[in-house]
Design a protein around this motif. Sequence first.
Motif: not given
Length: 259
Positions: A216, A220, A223
């Motif tokens: 994650l 993240g 992104q």
Amino acid sequence: MTSLNSHGVRFAFGTLTALPVHVSRWDREAARAGMLCAPLAGLVAGLLAAASGALLLLAGSGPLLAAVAAAALPAALTRGLHLDGLADTADGLGSARPAEDALRIMKQSDIGPFGVITLLFVLMAQVAALYELYGRGWEDGALGTVAAAVVARLALTLASRRGVPPARPEGLGAAVAGTVPLRAATAVACAVVAGCAGAGALLGGYGAVHHALAALAGLGAAQLMLRHCVRRFGGVTGDVFGALEETAATVALLALVLG
């Protein structure tokens, strides 16, 4: 559907690796299927890299050489394409020029100072993180190598989702931008994170949580990079995809070390 899946696998391996795979279709449907298969290409690259690092470690090389091999093999499997994209994106972002000028800088064949510095520190971070992981044992090193490679390609799946525009009318970015439905991208992301957790569970109960959080964290960071590049360049390019891949891999490895 089976034929489209086959074309998707070919698209993923043919565009995201240097393996001798012929891309027989270059249309939007094949691009969508290919980007949904991107984590599969990462899995293969990660397994090969992990095998090289683990075998060197088991042969008595020490964790540093194992880490160098595990970092170098993915670069070789892409002919340095993703690292080149990272360097070009760094030059474009660092230029502080308008989008059109920045894209022109990124398209040039040479690498500027921002690109060189970024490559240096990213590769140092990857090798340092892998050194720590292989220092804990070949299992930690191998699982970390595979997880980082899969998460890195998953970042490309998410960057191909609908609503993310291309910065240019040609190139890989234009071919794949906006091809993947959000629901499909989310489903693949959930499957990959769950797979990372399952692999981490082999190291113990906390390993499952640790690997899931690392995945994650990598996604993240990618992104955030994606949002910045879309604002800065007006969309994505093949170079941006390379930058996203290396960002996700590096942050995932660092998260595995720091946990």
